[in-house]
Structure formats: structure tokens, C-alpha cells
Scaffold this active site. Structure first.
Site, PDB file in Angstrom:
ATOM      1  N   GLU A 180      17.244  -4.686 -33.682  1.00  0.00           N
ATOM      2  CA  GLU A 180      17.153  -3.665 -32.641  1.00  0.00           C
ATOM      3  C   GLU A 180      16.876  -4.301 -31.286  1.00  0.00           C
ATOM      4  OE1 GLU A 180      13.978  -3.862 -31.396  1.00  0.00           O
ATOM      5  OE2 GLU A 180      13.519  -5.167 -33.108  1.00  0.00           O
ATOM      6  N   GLU A 323      14.922  -7.966 -32.647  1.00  0.00           N
ATOM      7  CA  GLU A 323      16.349  -8.300 -32.621  1.00  0.00           C
ATOM      8  C   GLU A 323      16.949  -8.450 -34.012  1.00  0.00           C
ATOM      9  OE1 GLU A 323      17.169 -11.781 -30.295  1.00  0.00           O
ATOM     10  OE2 GLU A 323      16.106 -11.050 -28.525  1.00  0.00           O
TER      11      GLU A 323
END
Length: 357
Positions: A180, A323
Site C-alpha cells: 500500500e 509498500e
């Protein structure tokens, strides 16, 4: 309540038993590979195959902005989200490096970035990663003052994640790592964690992108105000996602559910991905056996979420980047677990005594 387009089945018990029997025949003392054996056995149950595979794998990075950043809950401005999406597409972020290390593809999804992604820059610098433009809205509302999004928007985000999970399963991916990007998303994740676990807000709030002690205290106050203002229903995870969640978190929730429904293993990253995972499990508990926790983040709420999910992290490297970095780092472990079942010789094949008298 949002309904699953396809039901999630239990793991294949026959494949689990066959994989366990094969492990006992391999040239090693039974159980001597510990968790690695259990990972391979669970992969077998997920895929319905005695000898599973963890390849090909992909990392899906959902990106969305958060209106709550207006409250000063992050050390970085929201403009960083679109800048990092460009970095992902150019292959220069940590997630790109770690995905390459695992031989995994990177899929970046604009599900709620506040600005349009400049596609000309993506095309000029793309290093082979795929960009999905699936924007539900331009960032969430400020949950300290209003719901982050409408229920319809939350359900749209769930459907985006579902669509991507279904398409990736059709493309043959066997493992999906959750990633994300969204400035302010540890605030939303802490709100979700507090509501769905019942833990007080201060117990689940951490530094995020690097807040001071005073910044963490302020962040807790903002989350408490958001929960009081919106009154999310802990018995309705979609309501929680809508009122105090994020578009990228809801997208990851839908993705997780779709992967499980299509018998694809899911590697959960850190705090934000775990917030999506617990929402998925609360929507459909049958998703839990399809989840692998990659690591334990330094975010205090992550431990609470892992306990609520009944997941054992593979490692603790004091990471808090997000991430999908931890999930990508865990992919080679799953690949190794699967390859042991496929490539390791049995006692009979190797002509080695198995020690059984």
C-alpha cells in the site's frame, strides 16, 4: 453487508495430508524444517496439490490519499502519494528492489490518489510494472469531521480489489503480497484496529512516518474524535472501512477475499495490510487459513492485529516502511517451502536409510 461474489472454500485436507506424508519421506528427520514444513503443507491445502508452488508471485500496491492528513497526523504531505506511485512505476522504490529479489511482478493500483497520475511520466519512466487506474474517488474525507467515504464507495473499493484478485488468479499467480501507499494510512489503520479489536486507541497508535511523542498523542486524539464522530459499527466491517478506513485499505480487503476465493495464497505485509486483512476475516472468517504474516512491524497496533488474526510472523526486522516491503521479503520463504516438497529427494530415491527399524 457487501456479499462475496464467490464463496471461499476450506483448505483441501487430502492435499494437506499427502504433503505431510511426503515431508515425512524426505531425507531429513521428520519436522526438522519446522515452520518451513508447515508453510509448504498449508500451500498444498490452498492449491489442492500435494506439491504446491509459490511462483509466479506478485505484489499489489494499492494507493490512496486520506483527508485526515488535514489534522497534522503525518510527517509527510499527501503530495508524496502520487510522487511515490511514479517512483514505483519507475522501479526505484524499496518495494521494487525487494520484488525483483523475489522474482515477483509489481502491480500498482490508483484506487484513491488525490491527484491524477501523470501517465506521460509513467510511460516515460516505466520499468515494466503495471499501473491500474481504478479510482473510486480523489482521496477520502477527513474522518475527524465526517465519514472517510460513503458505504457505496467502500463497496466499490472492495469490488476493485476483488476484480484485481480475480484477474491475477486467471493470469496464473499463485501468491499475492499485499502492499500500500497513502500518506495518513496508519491513522486509518489504527482506527480500524481499535474498532475491530476493541483495544483503546492509544494502544494501537504508533509513529507512522516518524511522529514525535507529542505527534503520536495528537494522532490518538484525532482517531478518538473520528471514532466518536462517525460511530463505526464493530459488527459491520464494511461500515468500519467506510467511516474510518481508506480506499487502499478497502481495496486490499477485497483483494484478500478474492485471492482466497480463487485459492491464491496471500502474504500480509505490516500494519496497514493487516488492518485490511482483519476486515477481510471479519467479513468472511474462512479467509484466515489463506493468510501468511510476513513480519512484525514496530507499529504497536500490528502486534494486536496479528494476535487477533491468529497469525505468526515469519520475522521481526524492526521494519515500518509499508509498500509491501516485508511481504516481498517473505516471498522467497514461501518459494523455498514449496520447492522443498518438489525438489528434495525421498529416502527411497536417495538410497538413504530412514532410521526406521
Amino acid at each position: 453487508m457487501w456479499k462475496l461474489p464467490k464463496q471461499i472454500e476450506q483448505l483441501n485436507q487430502e492435499s494437506i495430508e499427502q504433503a505431510r506424508m511426503r515431508h515425512d519421506q524426505l531425507t531429513k528427520p521428520p519436522g526438522s524444517l519446522g515452520m518451513l514444513e508447515e508453510i509448504g503443507i498449508r500451500l498444498a491445502g490452498i492449491q489442492g496439490a500435494t506439491i504446491p508452488t509459490a511462483e509466479p508471485a506478485a505484489v499489489v500496491v494499492m494507493a490512496g490519499d486520506h483527508g485526515v492528513t488535514e489534522e497534522g497526523v503525518s510527517a509527510f504531505p499527501s503530495e508524496v502519494t502520487v510522487q511515490m506511485v511514479l517512483n514505483f512505476m519507475a522501479g526505484g522504490a524499496a518495494i521494487n528492489v525487494l520484488a525483483r529479489n523475489a522474482g515477483a511482478d509489481v502491480h500498482v493500483v490508483d484506487i484513491g490518489v488525490k491527484a491524477d497520475i501523470p501517465l506521460e511520466q509513467v510511460q516515460a519512466g516505466n520499468s515494466g510494472n503495471r499501473l491500474w487506474i481504478e479510482k473510486v474517488r480523489y482521496g477520502t474525507g477527513n474522518m475527524a469531521k465526517e465519514p472517510a467515504m460513503t458505504r457505496d464507495e467502500a463497496e466499490q473499493a472492495l469490488s476493485v480489489g476483488w476484480k484485481i484478485g480475480r484477474e491475477l488468479s486467471v493470469q496464473g499467480y499463485k501468491v499475492i503480497a499485499l502492499g500500500e501507499m497513502g500518506i495518513g494510512n496508519t491513522t486509518a489503520s489504527a482506527a480500524i484496529a481499535s474498532v475491530l479489536t476493541g483495544k483503546p486507541v492509544p494502544e494501537v497508535v504508533g509513529a507512522g512516518t516518524g511522529l514525535s511523542t507529542e505527534g503520536i498523542r495528537h494522532k490518538s486524539e484525532v482517531i478518538e474524535r473520528a471514532i466518536a464522530t462517525n460511530a463505526p459499527d464493530p459488527q459491520d466491517p464494511v461500515d468500519v472501512l467506510a467511516k474510518v478506513g481508506g480506499l487502499e485499505i478497502a481495496g486490499l480487503t477485497g483483494l484478500t477475499l478474492a485471492c482466497a476465493a480463487h485459492r491464491v495464497a496471500v502474504v500480509v505485509d505490516g500494519f496497514i495490510a493487516s488492518a485490511a486483512a482483519i476486515a477481510a476475516v471479519r467479513i468472511e472468517p474462512a479467509v484466515q487459513p489463506y493468510l501468511f504474516a510476513s513480519h512484525k512491524s514496530v507499529e504497536p497496533g500490528h502486534r494486536i492485529l496479528l494476535e487477533a488474526l491468529d497469525l505468526q510472523p515469519l520475522f521481526d526486522f524492526s521494519m515500518r516502511l509499508g509498500e509491501g516491503s516485508g511481504a516481498s521479503l517473505a516471498l522467497p520463504v514461501l518459494q523455498g517451502a514449496a520447492r522443498v516438497l518438489k525438489e528434495m529427494a525421498t529416502f527411497a530415491e536417495a538410497g538413504v536409510s530412514d532410521g526406521v527399524s
